[in-house]
Design a protein around this motif. Structure first.
Motif, PDB file in Angstrom:
ATOM      1  N   GLY A 118       0.788  -1.219   0.000  1.00 38.44           N
ATOM      2  CA  GLY A 118       0.000   0.000   0.000  1.00 38.44           C
ATOM      3  C   GLY A 118       0.821   1.270   0.000  1.00 38.44           C
ATOM      4  O   GLY A 118       0.288   2.354   0.230  1.00 38.44           O
ATOM      5  N   LYS A 119       2.112   1.162  -0.289  1.00 40.41           N
ATOM      6  CA  LYS A 119       2.978   2.339  -0.287  1.00 40.41           C
ATOM      7  C   LYS A 119       2.981   3.065  -1.631  1.00 40.41           C
ATOM      8  O   LYS A 119       3.355   4.233  -1.703  1.00 40.41           O
ATOM      9  CB  LYS A 119       4.409   1.924   0.077  1.00 40.41           C
ATOM     10  CG  LYS A 119       4.546   1.335   1.471  1.00 40.41           C
ATOM     11  CD  LYS A 119       5.976   0.905   1.746  1.00 40.41           C
ATOM     12  CE  LYS A 119       6.121   0.313   3.140  1.00 40.41           C
ATOM     13  NZ  LYS A 119       7.513  -0.141   3.409  1.00 40.41           N
ATOM     14  N   VAL A 120       2.603   2.362  -2.684  1.00 36.12           N
ATOM     15  CA  VAL A 120       2.558   2.935  -4.025  1.00 36.12           C
ATOM     16  C   VAL A 120       1.245   2.522  -4.676  1.00 36.12           C
ATOM     17  O   VAL A 120       0.845   1.355  -4.586  1.00 36.12           O
ATOM     18  CB  VAL A 120       3.747   2.453  -4.891  1.00 36.12           C
ATOM     19  CG1 VAL A 120       3.630   2.979  -6.320  1.00 36.12           C
ATOM     20  CG2 VAL A 120       5.075   2.883  -4.273  1.00 36.12           C
ATOM     21  N   GLU A 121       0.566   3.462  -5.314  1.00 36.47           N
ATOM     22  CA  GLU A 121      -0.669   3.152  -6.025  1.00 36.47           C
ATOM     23  C   GLU A 121      -0.358   2.385  -7.312  1.00 36.47           C
ATOM     24  O   GLU A 121       0.684   2.596  -7.936  1.00 36.47           O
ATOM     25  CB  GLU A 121      -1.416   4.441  -6.372  1.00 36.47           C
ATOM     26  CG  GLU A 121      -1.927   5.210  -5.168  1.00 36.47           C
ATOM     27  CD  GLU A 121      -3.059   4.477  -4.457  1.00 36.47           C
ATOM     28  OE1 GLU A 121      -3.765   3.681  -5.131  1.00 36.47           O
ATOM     29  OE2 GLU A 121      -3.235   4.697  -3.252  1.00 36.47           O
ATOM     30  N   SER A 122      -1.274   1.520  -7.706  1.00 39.33           N
ATOM     31  CA  SER A 122      -1.068   0.719  -8.914  1.00 39.33           C
ATOM     32  C   SER A 122      -0.878   1.592 -10.146  1.00 39.33           C
ATOM     33  O   SER A 122      -0.052   1.290 -11.018  1.00 39.33           O
ATOM     34  CB  SER A 122      -2.247  -0.231  -9.127  1.00 39.33           C
ATOM     35  OG  SER A 122      -2.302  -1.201  -8.109  1.00 39.33           O
ATOM     36  N   THR A 123      -1.626   2.689 -10.226  1.00 44.74           N
ATOM     37  CA  THR A 123      -1.500   3.569 -11.390  1.00 44.74           C
ATOM     38  C   THR A 123      -0.107   4.183 -11.472  1.00 44.74           C
ATOM     39  O   THR A 123       0.467   4.303 -12.558  1.00 44.74           O
ATOM     40  CB  THR A 123      -2.556   4.681 -11.335  1.00 44.74           C
ATOM     41  OG1 THR A 123      -2.491   5.337 -10.054  1.00 44.74           O
ATOM     42  CG2 THR A 123      -3.950   4.117 -11.541  1.00 44.74           C
ATOM     43  N   ALA A 124       0.444   4.556 -10.312  1.00 49.91           N
ATOM     44  CA  ALA A 124       1.796   5.115 -10.287  1.00 49.91           C
ATOM     45  C   ALA A 124       2.819   4.050 -10.657  1.00 49.91           C
ATOM     46  O   ALA A 124       3.793   4.322 -11.369  1.00 49.91           O
ATOM     47  CB  ALA A 124       2.099   5.687  -8.904  1.00 49.91           C
ATOM     48  N   ALA A 125       2.600   2.823 -10.182  1.00 49.41           N
ATOM     49  CA  ALA A 125       3.517   1.732 -10.497  1.00 49.41           C
ATOM     50  C   ALA A 125       3.505   1.420 -11.987  1.00 49.41           C
ATOM     51  O   ALA A 125       4.555   1.178 -12.593  1.00 49.41           O
ATOM     52  CB  ALA A 125       3.146   0.491  -9.696  1.00 49.41           C
ATOM     53  N   LEU A 126       2.329   1.438 -12.588  1.00 53.17           N
ATOM     54  CA  LEU A 126       2.229   1.173 -14.023  1.00 53.17           C
ATOM     55  C   LEU A 126       2.945   2.254 -14.831  1.00 53.17           C
ATOM     56  O   LEU A 126       3.539   1.965 -15.878  1.00 53.17           O
ATOM     57  CB  LEU A 126       0.763   1.084 -14.439  1.00 53.17           C
ATOM     58  CG  LEU A 126       0.020  -0.167 -13.959  1.00 53.17           C
ATOM     59  CD1 LEU A 126      -1.468  -0.048 -14.257  1.00 53.17           C
ATOM     60  CD2 LEU A 126       0.598  -1.421 -14.603  1.00 53.17           C
ATOM     61  N   LYS A 127       2.914   3.477 -14.340  1.00 50.38           N
ATOM     62  CA  LYS A 127       3.640   4.556 -15.017  1.00 50.38           C
ATOM     63  C   LYS A 127       5.143   4.317 -14.941  1.00 50.38           C
ATOM     64  O   LYS A 127       5.863   4.500 -15.934  1.00 50.38           O
ATOM     65  CB  LYS A 127       3.286   5.904 -14.382  1.00 50.38           C
ATOM     66  CG  LYS A 127       3.969   7.089 -15.058  1.00 50.38           C
ATOM     67  CD  LYS A 127       3.549   8.407 -14.426  1.00 50.38           C
ATOM     68  CE  LYS A 127       4.237   9.584 -15.109  1.00 50.38           C
ATOM     69  NZ  LYS A 127       3.833  10.883 -14.497  1.00 50.38           N
ATOM     70  N   VAL A 128       5.620   3.886 -13.773  1.00 47.12           N
ATOM     71  CA  VAL A 128       7.043   3.563 -13.616  1.00 47.12           C
ATOM     72  C   VAL A 128       7.432   2.437 -14.566  1.00 47.12           C
ATOM     73  O   VAL A 128       8.477   2.486 -15.230  1.00 47.12           O
ATOM     74  CB  VAL A 128       7.348   3.163 -12.161  1.00 47.12           C
ATOM     75  CG1 VAL A 128       8.753   2.577 -12.043  1.00 47.12           C
ATOM     76  CG2 VAL A 128       7.205   4.363 -11.239  1.00 47.12           C
TER      77      VAL A 128
END
Length: 209
Positions: A118-128
Motif C-alpha cells: 500500500g505504499k505505491v498506487e497501482s496507477t503510479a507503479a504502471l507509469k514507472v
C-alpha cells in the motif's frame, strides 16, 4: 569516448535473480495480473542476465519444457539459464508458469512489494513500468544501431560485448568514427539512466543502504 559511470559498472553487469532475506508480504491474488503482465523486466533480459537453479528445481523437466539449461562446466557450480527467458510470451505471460524455477517463483521486485504494502498506487507503479520499458527499448535501439542485434542476450551482456569492441577501436560498419562514438556516448547515458531506474524502483542493491 564517454567513460562508464561507477554506479553502472557495479550494478548492471552483476545482477542476477536472488531471493530476499526478509519474507515478502502477502499480496492480493490479482496483483501479478495487474502489474507483472504489464512489465516482464525480470524475464526479458533487462533486470537480470541469468537465473540460477537451486536443488529443488528439476532441471530435466525444465529442459523438456524448453528452457535452454546447459550442463554445468564445473560440477560444484549451480546450473543456470540465460535471459531473456525463452518461456516469456509476447503477452508477457510465462508459458511454464506452473513449473517455473524456484528463483522465479520467489522473486518479487521492490515495486511489486511497495504496491502490495500500500505504499505505491497501482496507477503510479504502471507509469514507472511504462517509463522503464521505454528506456529499455531505447537501449535496445541504440545497441542495434551500433551493430549489436543479439536479441537473445541480456542487455548487460550486449552492452559489455559492445563496449569491448569500442575499447579496442572496433567500430560498427556503416558509421563514421565521430557518429559511432557520439552514438555510443548516447548509449552509455541511456544505460546509466536505465540502471538507476532499475536500482531505485525494482531491485535495490543491498550495498546502497
Amino acid at each position: 569516448m564517454l567513460p562508464l559511470p561507477p554506479i553502472f559498472r557495479a550494478r548492471f553487469h552483476s545482477t542476477r535473480a536472488s531471493t530476499a532475506s526478509v519474507p515478502p508480504p502477502r499480496v492480493k491474488a490479482t496483483l501479478p495480473d495487474a502489474l507483472c503482465l504489464h512489465c516482464g523486466l525480470c524475464c526479458d533480459g533487462t533486470l537480470f542476465r541469468d537465473v540460477e537453479l537451486v536443488p529443488a528445481d528439476d532441471a530435466s523437466k525444465l529442459r523438456a519444457l524448453g528452457l535452454p539449461i546447459p550442463a554445468a562446466r564445473v560440477e560444484s557450480r549451480p546450473l543456470r539459464f540465460l535471459q531473456p527467458c525463452t518461456a516469456l510470451c509476447a503477452d508477457l505471460r510465462c508459458r511454464v508458469y506452473s513449473d517455473r524455477p524456484v528463483r522465479c517463483r520467489e522473486f518479487e521486485c521492490a515495486l511489486f512489494k511497495a504496491v502490495a504494502a500500500g505504499k505505491v498506487e497501482s496507477t503510479a507503479a504502471l507509469k514507472v513500468i511504462r517509463q522503464t520499458r521505454q528506456q529499455a527499448e531505447k537501449v535496445r535501439r541504440l545497441l542495434h544501431e551500433l551493430g549489436d542485434s543479439g536479441e537473445r542476450v541480456s542487455l548487460a551482456r550486449r552492452f559489455k560485448r559492445l563496449k569491448r569492441k569500442f575499447d579496442v577501436g572496433e567500430l560498427p560498419d556503416g558509421l563514421d568514427a565521430e557518429t559511432a562514438y557520439d552514438r555510443f556516448a548516447e548509449l552509455c547515458l541511456a544505460v546509466h539512466e536505465l540502471d538507476m531506474r532499475l536500482r531505485t524502483k525494482f531491485h535495490p542493491d543491498p550495498s546502497d543502504g
